[in-house]
Enzyme design. Structure first.
Site, mmCIF file in Angstrom:
data_model
loop_
_atom_site.group_PDB
_atom_site.id
_atom_site.type_symbol
_atom_site.label_atom_id
_atom_site.label_comp_id
_atom_site.label_asym_id
_atom_site.label_seq_id
_atom_site.Cartn_x
_atom_site.Cartn_y
_atom_site.Cartn_z
ATOM 1 N N LYS A 265 -13.922 -8.763 -57.095
ATOM 2 C CA LYS A 265 -13.226 -8.297 -58.301
ATOM 3 C C LYS A 265 -11.730 -8.485 -58.094
ATOM 4 O O LYS A 265 -11.158 -7.929 -57.164
ATOM 5 C CB LYS A 265 -13.536 -6.813 -58.553
ATOM 6 N N ASP A 270 -4.863 -2.874 -63.401
ATOM 7 C CA ASP A 270 -5.823 -2.222 -64.299
ATOM 8 C C ASP A 270 -5.162 -1.032 -65.001
ATOM 9 O O ASP A 270 -5.086 0.058 -64.445
ATOM 10 C CB ASP A 270 -7.039 -1.753 -63.489
ATOM 11 N N LYS A 277 -5.434 4.457 -68.923
ATOM 12 C CA LYS A 277 -5.445 5.446 -67.845
ATOM 13 C C LYS A 277 -4.263 6.385 -67.985
ATOM 14 O O LYS A 277 -3.239 6.011 -68.556
ATOM 15 C CB LYS A 277 -5.313 4.732 -66.485
ATOM 16 N N ASP A 288 -6.135 -3.256 -57.581
ATOM 17 C CA ASP A 288 -7.491 -3.379 -58.132
ATOM 18 C C ASP A 288 -8.077 -4.787 -57.942
ATOM 19 O O ASP A 288 -9.097 -5.131 -58.522
ATOM 20 C CB ASP A 288 -7.469 -2.987 -59.619
ATOM 21 N N ARG A 351 -16.797 -4.359 -63.680
ATOM 22 C CA ARG A 351 -18.197 -4.800 -63.782
ATOM 23 C C ARG A 351 -18.356 -5.941 -64.778
ATOM 24 O O ARG A 351 -19.255 -6.767 -64.650
ATOM 25 C CB ARG A 351 -19.091 -3.603 -64.126
HETATM 26 N N1 BES Z 1 -10.292 0.190 -60.921
HETATM 27 C C1 BES Z 1 -10.950 1.344 -61.371
HETATM 28 C C2 BES Z 1 -11.599 2.165 -60.265
HETATM 29 C C3 BES Z 1 -10.677 2.759 -59.234
HETATM 30 C C4 BES Z 1 -10.257 4.073 -59.337
HETATM 31 C C5 BES Z 1 -10.307 2.041 -58.138
HETATM 32 C C6 BES Z 1 -9.448 4.615 -58.361
HETATM 33 C C7 BES Z 1 -9.493 2.586 -57.150
HETATM 34 C C8 BES Z 1 -9.065 3.881 -57.263
HETATM 35 C C9 BES Z 1 -12.053 0.953 -62.367
HETATM 36 O O1 BES Z 1 -11.806 -0.164 -63.118
HETATM 37 C C10 BES Z 1 -12.199 2.102 -63.307
HETATM 38 O O2 BES Z 1 -11.264 2.353 -64.021
HETATM 39 N N2 BES Z 1 -13.348 2.748 -63.285
HETATM 40 C C11 BES Z 1 -13.588 3.853 -64.144
HETATM 41 C C12 BES Z 1 -14.963 3.675 -64.734
HETATM 42 C C13 BES Z 1 -15.279 4.623 -65.846
HETATM 43 C C14 BES Z 1 -14.415 4.339 -67.036
HETATM 44 C C15 BES Z 1 -16.738 4.481 -66.195
HETATM 45 C C16 BES Z 1 -13.495 5.117 -63.301
HETATM 46 O O3 BES Z 1 -13.889 5.088 -62.142
HETATM 47 O O4 BES Z 1 -12.997 6.103 -63.793
HETATM 48 ZN ZN ZN Z 2 -10.528 -1.549 -62.329
HETATM 49 MN MN MN Z 3 -10.704 0.262 -64.853
#
Ligand code: BES
Ligand code: ZN
Ligand code: MN
Length: 499
Positions: A265, A270, A277, A288, A351
Site C-alpha cells: 500500500k 492519507d 480525518k 501511509d 484496501r
Molecule cells: N491509513 C489508515 C490507517 C492508519 C491509522 C495507519 C493509524 C496508521 C496509523 C487507513 O487508511 C484508515 O484510515 N483506516 C480507517 C478505516 C476505517 C475508516 C474503516 C481506520 O483505521 O480508522
Molecule cells: Zn490509509
Molecule cells: Mn485512510
C-alpha cells in the site's frame, strides 16, 4: 549524534591506541585478545569494575578514559551477559548498543574487538549481525536540518570490527549490509514528507532499483484505466497528483519458477478524503506508504545480495485527498476483478488500492505466494499496539513460515483470524462488497476485504499500521520510521524460496 562513516573488518589483535571496545561476559570473562588488552592496566579491570558496579550484564558498559598502564584513549568494556545464551538478535542489538556508547563518547574512530570468552560463537553471521545493528542504529533522518547542534557537527564515526576471520565475516557482511541498506531505504521513504514524495517521486525511487538489475515498469493513469483499476483510481481522483503502479521484478531464481509476490500500500498521504480525518496527528499519514516502502526496501536487499529467487514487487501509489473531484461515500466502483465495491468511508482507501494491486499481481504473475503489507487500520493498533504487526492468511503453511522468519529476523508478528462469519460483515445490499465493516474487528474485516481479491493464491496480509512508524525506539532504531517488514521479507525469501 554523529553518523557512521564506514565499517571495516580487520584481524583481531591488541590495538595500540585510540578508542577500543572489548566484550565481557558475566563475571568479567573475556576473550583472549581482550585479555591481552587489559593485562597491562594498572589497578586492573577488576577494581574499576567493582567500583562502578559493572558485572558484564547484557548491554551494560564501563567506560575507562585514558586508563593508566595503556596507551588507549578510552577502553570501553561492553557487557554481553551469559555468552552461551546469545542468538542473532542479541548480536544485532549489541551492535546498536555499542554504537550508542561510542556516539555518547563522541568517538570519531573506534575499534571493537569482537572476540569473546570461549563459549561465544562469534561466527561470521554474528559479527555481520553486530555490524548491521550498528549501521541501523546510526541511521537518522536529518537531511532537512540545516543547522546541526554542536554534538551533531562531529565527524562521522569510522568503525573497525576486529575479528578472528575477517574473510568469513566480509562474506556474511555482504548480505547483511545489503539488507541494512534496504531497511534504511524504507525508513527514508516513510520519513520523507508528502510534499517531497508524491506518487510520481515514489515511483522514481522504485525505478532506481534498476541499477541493481531489477526490471522496473511504471504504469500511469492511462494504463491503469485500460486495466479497469477503478478501485485504485477512485482513491486517486481527489488529488492533483496522478497515481502510479510500480512493478519491480528480480529474476535471480530458476527460469519459469513461479515468483514470490510482494504487494504494498503506497498512500503517500492519507487525509481520509471526503470522510476527512481529524487534524490532530494527521501529519503521521505521510507514512501511509509504509507497506510500499517495505516492498521497495526488500526488493533492494534481495537484488543487492543477488538472491537466487524470483521475486516480484507491486506497489500502488496514490494520494487520498478531499476535492471537488474526490470520491464520495456511497459511490460504487467496479474493481479490476469485476467485483463491485460500495464506498461507505473514503478513509478506508488502502484496501481499495490493494484490491486492484492484488488482483493485477496474481492475474499477471501467477505467483507461488503473495504477501501484502499495508498501514491498513487504526484497529490493529488497538489490538496489538506498536509491538506486533497483524498477520492474516488463507494458508496455514505460509502463515507458519512467516511466523518463523519473523522470529529469526526480529520483526514480530501475531496471527489474527479470518472466517466466513467475519466475511459476512462486509456484505451490502447495494454491491458485491462494502469497504468498511464498522468499528468492531476493523483489522479483520479489512483483511476479509483483501482476501476477496487474492483469488485463492496462498496469500498473507501484514497490517503494519502500528509497526511501520511511531513504535518505541530501540537498540537498532532511533527513527520514527522503522523500516518494518524489510528484514522479515528478506528472511522469508532466504529461508524458503532460494536455490
Ligand atoms: N491509513 C489508515 C490507517 C492508519 C491509522 C495507519 C493509524 C496508521 C496509523 C487507513 O487508511 C484508515 O484510515 N483506516 C480507517 C478505516 C476505517 C475508516 C474503516 C481506520 O483505521 O480508522
Ligand atoms: Zn490509509
Ligand atoms: Mn485512510
Amino acid at each position: 549524534m554523529s553518523k557512521l562513516a564506514k565499517i571495516s573488518f580487520l584481524k583481531a589483535e591488541p590495538p595500540k591506541g585510540g578508542v577500543v571496545v572489548i566484550l565481557a561476559g558475566e563475571e568479567l570473562c573475556l576473550g583472549p585478545v581482550a585479555g591481552d588488552v587489559v593485562s597491562g592496566l594498572e589497578g586492573g579491570l577488576k577494581r574499576a569494575a567493582s567500583i562502578a558496579g559493572f558485572t558484564g550484564k547484557k548491554k551494560s558498559s564501563l567506560d575507562l578514559v585514558a586508563p593508566a598502564g595503556s596507551n588507549l584513549d578510552r577502553l570501553i568494556v561492553f557487557g554481553i551477559g551469559k555468552p552461551e545464551e546469545l542468538a542473532a538478535d542479541d548480536w544485532r542489538a549489541f551492535g546498536g548498543a555499542v554504537l550508542a556508547v561510542l556516539q555518547k563518547a563522541g568517538a570519531e574512530k573506534a575499534v571493537v574487538l569482537l572476540d569473546g570468552p570461549e563459549s561465544v560463537d562469534l561466527t561470521g553471521e554474528a559479527a555481520a549481525e553486530f555490524a548491521m545493528g550498528a549501521k541501523l542504529r546510526a541511521y537518522a533522518f536529518d537531511a532537512y536540518k540545516s543547522k546541526k547542534a554542536d554534538e551533531e557537527a562531529k565527524k562521522d564515526l569510522d568503525l573497525t570490527l576486529a575479528v578472528a576471520d575477517p574473510k568469513g565475516v566480509k562474506k556474511a557482511w555482504g548480505a547483511a549490509s545489503a539488507l541494512a541498506d534496504g531497511v534504511i531505504l524504507a525508513r527514508d521513504l516513510v520519513n520523507e514528507p508528502a510534499n517531497v514524495l508524491g506518487p510520481v517521486e515514489f515511483a522514481a525511487k522504485a525505478e532506481a532499483l534498476s541499477k541493481l538489475g531489477v526490471e522496473v515498469e511504471i504504469l500511469g493513469e492511462k494504463e491503469m484505466k485500460k486495466l479497469k483499476m477503478a478501485a485504485l483510481l477512485g482513491v486517486a481522483q481527489g488529488s492533483v497528483r496522478p497515481p502510479r503502479l510500480a512493478v519491480m521484478r528480480w529474476n535471480g531464481g530458476k527460469k519459469g519458477q513461479a515468483p514470490v509476490a510482494l504487494v504494498g500500500k503506497g498512500v503517500v498521504f492519507d487525509t481520509g478524503g471526503i470522510s476527512i480525518k481529524p487534524a490532530a496527528g494527521m501529519e503521521e499519514m505521510k507514512g501511509d506508504m509504509g507497506g510500499a516502502a517495505a516492498v521497495v526496501g526488500a526488493m533492494h536487499a534481495i537484488a543487492a545480495r543477488k538472491a537466487k529467487a524470483n521475486v516480484v514487487g507491486v506497489i500502488g501509489l496514490v494520494e487520498n485527498m478531499p476535492d471537488g473531484n474526490a470520491q464520495r461515500p456511497g459511490d460504487i466502483v467496479t474493481a479490476m476483478s469485476g467485483t463491485t465495491i460500495e464506498i461507505l468511508n473514503t478513509d478506508a482507501e488502502g484496501r481499495l488500492v490493494l484490491a486492484d494491486a492484488l488482483w493485477y499481481t496474481q492475474d499477471r504473475f501467477k505467483p507461488a505466494i503473495m504477501i501484502d503489507l499495508a498501514t491498513l487500520t487504526g484497529a490493529v493498533l488497538v489490538a496489538l499496539g506498536n509491538l506486533n504487526a497483524g498477520l492474516f492468511s488463507n494458508n496455514d503453511e505460509l502463515a507458519d513460515k512467516l511466523l518463523a522468519s519473523s522470529k529469526t529476523s526480529g520483526e514480530p508478528l501475531w496471527r489474527l483470524p479470518l472466517s466466513k462469519d467475519y466475511d459476512k460483515i462486509i456484505d451490502t445490499p447495494n454491491a458485491d462488497v462494502k469497504n468498511t465493516g464498522g468499528r468492531w474487528a476493523g483489522s479483520i474485516t479489512a483483511a476479509q476485504f483483501l482476501q476477496r481479491f487474492a483469488n485463492d493464491v496462498p496469500w498473507a496480509h501484514l497490517d503494519i499500521a502500528g509497526t511501520a512508524f511511531g513504535a518505541p525506539k530501540d537498540d537498532i532504531c532511533q527513527s520514527w520510521a522503522s523500516g518494518y517488514g524489510v528484514r522479515l521479507l528478506n528472511q522469508l525469501v532466504a529461508d524458503h524460496y532460494e536455490g
